[in-house]
Design a protein around this motif. Structure first.
Motif, PDB file in Angstrom:
ATOM      1  N   SER A 174       0.796  -1.228  -0.008  1.00 41.41           N
ATOM      2  CA  SER A 174      -0.114  -0.152   0.049  1.00 41.41           C
ATOM      3  C   SER A 174       0.977   1.303  -0.037  1.00 41.41           C
ATOM      4  N   LYS A 175       0.294   2.471  -0.462  1.00 40.10           N
ATOM      5  CA  LYS A 175       0.986   3.589  -0.441  1.00 40.10           C
ATOM      6  C   LYS A 175       0.313   4.701   0.289  1.00 40.10           C
ATOM      7  N   VAL A 176       1.126   5.555   0.772  1.00 43.01           N
ATOM      8  CA  VAL A 176       0.643   6.674   1.820  1.00 43.01           C
ATOM      9  C   VAL A 176       0.964   7.759   1.100  1.00 43.01           C
ATOM     10  N   ASP A 177       1.054   9.001   1.602  1.00 36.54           N
ATOM     11  CA  ASP A 177       1.460  10.389   1.164  1.00 36.54           C
ATOM     12  C   ASP A 177       2.451  10.175   0.330  1.00 36.54           C
ATOM     13  N   HIS A 178       2.567  10.874  -0.837  1.00 35.78           N
ATOM     14  CA  HIS A 178       3.637  11.033  -1.818  1.00 35.78           C
ATOM     15  C   HIS A 178       4.097   9.635  -2.104  1.00 35.78           C
ATOM     16  N   GLY A 179       3.130   8.632  -2.247  1.00 38.47           N
ATOM     17  CA  GLY A 179       3.570   7.371  -2.715  1.00 38.47           C
ATOM     18  C   GLY A 179       4.380   6.307  -2.006  1.00 38.47           C
ATOM     19  N   TRP A 180       4.730   6.598  -0.734  1.00 41.49           N
ATOM     20  CA  TRP A 180       5.459   5.772  -0.063  1.00 41.49           C
ATOM     21  C   TRP A 180       4.923   4.674   0.663  1.00 41.49           C
ATOM     22  N   THR A 181       5.595   3.575   0.320  1.00 40.87           N
ATOM     23  CA  THR A 181       5.240   1.980   0.702  1.00 40.87           C
ATOM     24  C   THR A 181       6.075   1.794   1.907  1.00 40.87           C
ATOM     25  N   PRO A 182       5.330   0.788   2.519  1.00 41.28           N
ATOM     26  CA  PRO A 182       6.080   0.470   3.886  1.00 41.28           C
ATOM     27  C   PRO A 182       7.419  -0.292   3.682  1.00 41.28           C
ATOM     28  N   LEU A 183       7.804  -0.874   2.531  1.00 45.44           N
ATOM     29  CA  LEU A 183       9.292  -1.114   2.348  1.00 45.44           C
ATOM     30  C   LEU A 183      10.091   0.028   2.167  1.00 45.44           C
ATOM     31  N   GLN A 184       9.541   0.966   1.450  1.00 46.38           N
ATOM     32  CA  GLN A 184      10.495   2.381   1.227  1.00 46.38           C
ATOM     33  C   GLN A 184      10.829   2.949   2.666  1.00 46.38           C
ATOM     34  N   THR A 185       9.709   3.009   3.404  1.00 42.63           N
ATOM     35  CA  THR A 185       9.815   3.494   4.757  1.00 42.63           C
ATOM     36  C   THR A 185      10.998   2.755   5.720  1.00 42.63           C
ATOM     37  N   ALA A 186      10.735   1.387   5.495  1.00 36.38           N
ATOM     38  CA  ALA A 186      11.633   0.707   6.342  1.00 36.38           C
ATOM     39  C   ALA A 186      13.092   0.848   5.824  1.00 36.38           C
ATOM     40  N   VAL A 187      13.508   0.916   4.645  1.00 37.77           N
ATOM     41  CA  VAL A 187      14.494   1.325   4.031  1.00 37.77           C
ATOM     42  C   VAL A 187      15.027   2.655   4.591  1.00 37.77           C
ATOM     43  N   ARG A 188      14.220   3.628   4.546  1.00 38.40           N
ATOM     44  CA  ARG A 188      14.501   4.988   5.142  1.00 38.40           C
ATOM     45  C   ARG A 188      15.088   4.993   6.536  1.00 38.40           C
ATOM     46  N   LYS A 189      14.386   4.101   7.464  1.00 35.50           N
ATOM     47  CA  LYS A 189      14.974   4.090   8.741  1.00 35.50           C
ATOM     48  C   LYS A 189      16.055   3.244   8.907  1.00 35.50           C
ATOM     49  N   GLY A 190      16.562   2.494   7.834  1.00 36.28           N
ATOM     50  CA  GLY A 190      17.634   1.619   7.975  1.00 36.28           C
ATOM     51  C   GLY A 190      17.531   0.443   8.662  1.00 36.28           C
ATOM     52  N   ASP A 191      16.245  -0.133   8.721  1.00 33.56           N
ATOM     53  CA  ASP A 191      15.893  -1.249   9.635  1.00 33.56           C
ATOM     54  C   ASP A 191      16.003  -2.471   8.879  1.00 33.56           C
ATOM     55  N   GLU A 192      17.116  -3.230   8.862  1.00 35.32           N
ATOM     56  CA  GLU A 192      17.310  -4.435   8.087  1.00 35.32           C
ATOM     57  C   GLU A 192      16.283  -5.627   8.394  1.00 35.32           C
ATOM     58  N   GLU A 193      15.865  -5.713   9.687  1.00 32.56           N
ATOM     59  CA  GLU A 193      15.048  -6.764  10.105  1.00 32.56           C
ATOM     60  C   GLU A 193      13.847  -6.560   9.473  1.00 32.56           C
ATOM     61  N   LEU A 194      13.304  -5.325   9.527  1.00 35.04           N
ATOM     62  CA  LEU A 194      11.939  -4.900   8.899  1.00 35.04           C
ATOM     63  C   LEU A 194      11.932  -5.272   7.553  1.00 35.04           C
ATOM     64  N   VAL A 213      10.047  -4.937  -4.766  1.00 33.52           N
ATOM     65  CA  VAL A 213      11.151  -3.795  -4.650  1.00 33.52           C
ATOM     66  C   VAL A 213      10.824  -2.783  -5.993  1.00 33.52           C
ATOM     67  N   HIS A 214       9.979  -3.332  -6.767  1.00 37.33           N
ATOM     68  CA  HIS A 214       9.969  -2.364  -7.893  1.00 37.33           C
ATOM     69  C   HIS A 214       8.972  -1.243  -7.735  1.00 37.33           C
ATOM     70  N   ALA A 215       8.250  -1.159  -6.805  1.00 40.57           N
ATOM     71  CA  ALA A 215       7.133   0.056  -6.489  1.00 40.57           C
ATOM     72  C   ALA A 215       7.900   1.246  -6.343  1.00 40.57           C
ATOM     73  N   ARG A 216       7.092   2.126  -7.071  1.00 41.83           N
ATOM     74  CA  ARG A 216       7.740   3.542  -7.048  1.00 41.83           C
ATOM     75  C   ARG A 216       6.862   4.646  -6.446  1.00 41.83           C
ATOM     76  N   LYS A 217       7.702   5.597  -5.652  1.00 45.54           N
ATOM     77  CA  LYS A 217       7.039   6.738  -5.025  1.00 45.54           C
ATOM     78  C   LYS A 217       6.620   7.930  -6.146  1.00 45.54           C
ATOM     79  N   ASP A 218       5.619   8.764  -5.825  1.00 43.47           N
ATOM     80  CA  ASP A 218       5.299   9.654  -6.805  1.00 43.47           C
ATOM     81  C   ASP A 218       6.408  10.240  -7.601  1.00 43.47           C
TER      82      ASP A 218
END
Length: 678
Positions: free
Chosen positions: A35-55, A66-71
């Motif tokens: 799923s996507k929230v504001d500006h097209g962020w997916t949960p995976l992209q958010t987890a990557v942003r936080k640097g949380d390898e386990e998540l 891995v191919h989903a794109r933000k806006d």
């Protein structure tokens, strides 16, 4: 929000908070892992942003893409380049991410790592094949605004990541002189002032490093400001001193507003830098320096200027109108701005004054010119070649040249557009055949001088204000053809592709256009196809012979050629030997295709015995000859112009007869028909 949207929003929040238990619970409740929230962020992209390898691993295991794109087109992988987490980058590559994938602005993970100074990530991405010198691809709309084209090195320079700059250049071979779509190289990016890093980091180490590694100090920013002017704007004596030590620096170069480095220093009331510039010989007669110093109430600056004998030399704009329509505004701007003269030449080599790559507007003794700038050694060779072109009708000629500081400025009569621009102009009148005649002639002239072009592309054919076409060689790829027939052959093959490009109106890029793109509804389709095939597989005719190909003949000349064959080959057996393969004749039932009334009149002539025309080609040629020599008013009233009629009904006839003659050793000379229009 409905229930699903609430769950998805909560999932992204839980990922952002790195609450793994909540993430698992929400996924069990049916939250969409993609799923996507504001500006097209997916949960995976958010987890990557936080640097949380386990998540990241958890979400991938639950089907996160891995191919989903933000806006903005960013992916989890480009986001990982910003975060700089090597383990996450490695994991995403294993799951199918592309090492050089780009977002909508052309950023790759490698560029993001350079922008944010993530050195470990840079090294890892490089080891996995990231393209070091890749330029940011811009959309067509952005490219028109001169946006895009920057590299990872430019990003590291702009953000003052000195360690990353050293890694990119010393370990990865980053090119310090690539330019973006605004003609700026890494040096200009290092000197730009709009980064927050300027508050904490000095660009001096980066600039010094780039200077040591051969960066071009003549590059300018989007406002025409040189590296020296930018260093003065930063009020950095260290940078100004370092740049002034370079012989290539033009201390009196000015930006698009006509401001020189000294004028900027005086305006900023920086006496230390102004003194450096004056002592290095900066001109003091440009701009009203003394008035600026007085307005700043700077007695120290006034005293400095007096020491260097400042005098006023006001300029009044002249009333002048350029001949060029396309370049009018920029030429007037060039005429009115201050520029240091190079002999009799006034030019401003930055992107707003660019005609095409490496070519800029100029005024030489008041004449509008196109200026190519090369190093002196190359320029001397080019000038020597151009002097050989002086008597050619369709090779671009040299107007004048100037030399200064190791550079040669070659000045050509100004043109309005190149062939590519002409073809893509929706309002331009386009006579493709006339243009191709000139293109063939231009290449013949070059070959007659003993050179093959080796770079026949639309940008090297320029068109002046009067519509005349000239062949240029701005890429300097030409080669001597003495004993090198393969160069001539490659020129002819390239010419074939250029013919296709012209005849298809430039709708496809040169390297993508093919014979299948030729418009079949064109009356010249068969001749054009045969011409291109002949160029792709050159034979004994060469360029000289192909310049007389039936494609270039007028309709009347084609008709005259066809009807003359019956008269020129009297022996019926000889006719049959020329056209010996009936299956190759494209109109085996031509008597059923021709107007029945015309055929009847020709088979029942007045005051003569009735005759019968058979279905072979020689009988068709005989009929054409008889019709033209014994014109019938009734036939003329019915079909109109004979040439137009026969070529419309039998469009492949000319090419068939031409090639049949050409392939017969005893009659090949008859194919060398002389069209008076050529």
């Amino acid at each position: 929000m409905n229930e699903a949207e609430v769950l998805n929003s909560q999932l992204n929040d839980a990922v952002y908070d790195q609450d793994k238990e909540a993430v698992l619970e929400l996924l069990e409740q049916g939250a969409d892992v993609n799923s996507k929230v504001d500006h097209g962020w997916t949960p995976l992209q958010t987890a990557v942003r936080k640097g949380d390898e386990e998540l990241v691993r958890l979400l991938l295991a639950r089907g996160a893409s891995v191919h989903a794109r933000k806006d903005n087109g960013g992916t989890a992988f480009t986001e990982a380049g910003i975060a700089g987490n090597v383990e996450i980058l490695k994991l995403l590559l294993e799951r199918g991410s592309d090492i050089n994938e780009q977002d909508n602005n052309g950023f790759t993970a490698f560029m993001e790592a350079a922008w944010y100074g993530k050195e470990e990530a840079l090294r890892f991405l490089y080891s996995r094949g990231a393209k070091v010198n890749l330029r940011r691809e811009a959309s067509e709309e952005r490219a028109k605004l001169h946006k895009g084209g920057a590299t990872a090195l430019m990003d590291a320079c702009r953000e003052c990541h000195f360690s990353a700059v050293k890694i990119l250049v010393q370990e990865m071979g980053a090119d310090v002189n690539i330019r973006d779509n605004r003609d700026r190289n890494a040096l200009i990016h290092a000197l730009k002032k709009d980064s927050d890093k300027r508050r904490h980091e000095s660009p001096v180490p980066i600039v010094s490093f780039l200077l040591e590694h051969g960066v071009d100090v003549k590059s300018k920013d989007e406002c025409g400001k040189t590296a020296l002017i930018l260093a003065v704007e930063m009020e950095s004596p260290e940078l100004v001193t370092a740049l002034l030590e370079k012989d290539e620096i033009d201390i009196d170069d000015a930006d698009e507003e006509g401001n020189t480095a000294l004028m900027v220093a005086v305006n900023k009331d920086n006496c230390r830098i102004a003194k450096l510039l004056c002592e290095k010989g900066a001109r003091t007669d440009r701009g009203n320096l003394m008035r600026v110093a007085r307005n700043n109430r700077s007695s120290s600056m006034e005293n400095l200027l007096r020491e260097h004998k400042v005098r006023l030399a006001p300029e009044t704009p002249r009333a002048w109108e350029p001949n060029s329509k396309r370049w009018r505004a920029q030429l007037k701007k060039l005429d009115q701005m201050y520029r240091p003269m190079i002999g009799k030449l006034k030019t401003f080599p930055y992107f707003q004054q660019k005609i095409q790559d490496g070519i800029y507007l100029g005024l030489h003794g008041g004449t509008e010119v196109a200026v190519q700038i090369t190093c002196s050694t190359e320029g001397d060779k080019e000038k020597e070649f151009l002097e050989k072109c002086s008597h050619s009708e369709h090779l671009l000629k040299l107007f004048q040249s100037e030399k200064e500081k190791g550079c040669m400025y070659l000045c050509f009569p100004l043109w309005e557009k190149n062939l590519q621009e002409h073809l893509q102009d929706p309002e331009g009148q386009k006579d493709y055949k006339a243009a191709l005649k000139i293109i063939f002639q231009a290449l013949r002239e070059l070959h007659s001088l003993g050179f093959a072009h080796q770079d026949l592309q639309p940008g090297n054919f320029v068109i002046d204000l009067g519509g005349k076409i000239y062949l240029a060689d701005f890429g300097s790829e030409r080669r001597s053809i003495e004993g090198q027939e393969e160069f001539v052959k490659s020129d002819l093959q390239a010419l074939g592709r250029l013919v296709l490009y012209v005849l298809t109106g430039g709708r496809k890029p040169l390297q993508q256009v093919g014979i299948e793109d030729l418009p079949r509804n064109s009356p010249d389709y068969t001749e054009a196809r045969d011409l291109v095939q002949s160029l792709f597989s050159p034979d004994e005719r060469g360029l000289e012979g192909l310049s007389k190909h039936p494609y270039f003949w007028s309709n009347q000349s084609r008709f005259n050629f066809l009807k003359s064959i019956w008269n020129k080959i009297k022996d019926d057996r000889k006719r049959k030997s020329i056209f010996r393969d009936p299956k190759a004749f494209p109109y085996p039932q031509w008597t059923k295709m021709i107007d029945k009334d015309v055929l009847y009149v020709m088979e029942h002539p007045r005051n003569a015995k009735p005759t019968k025309y058979g279905n072979d080609v020689t009988q068709l040629l005989r009929l054409m000859r008889n019709m033209d020599e014994h014109k019938d008013e009734g036939i003329t009233n019915k079909i109109g112009d004979y040439a137009e009629y026969f070529l419309e009904v039998f469009p492949e006839l000319t090419t068939y007869v031409y090639n049949s003659l050409r392939q017969n050793p005893t009659c090949s000379h008859l194919a060398d028909f002389q069209d008076p229009s050529l």
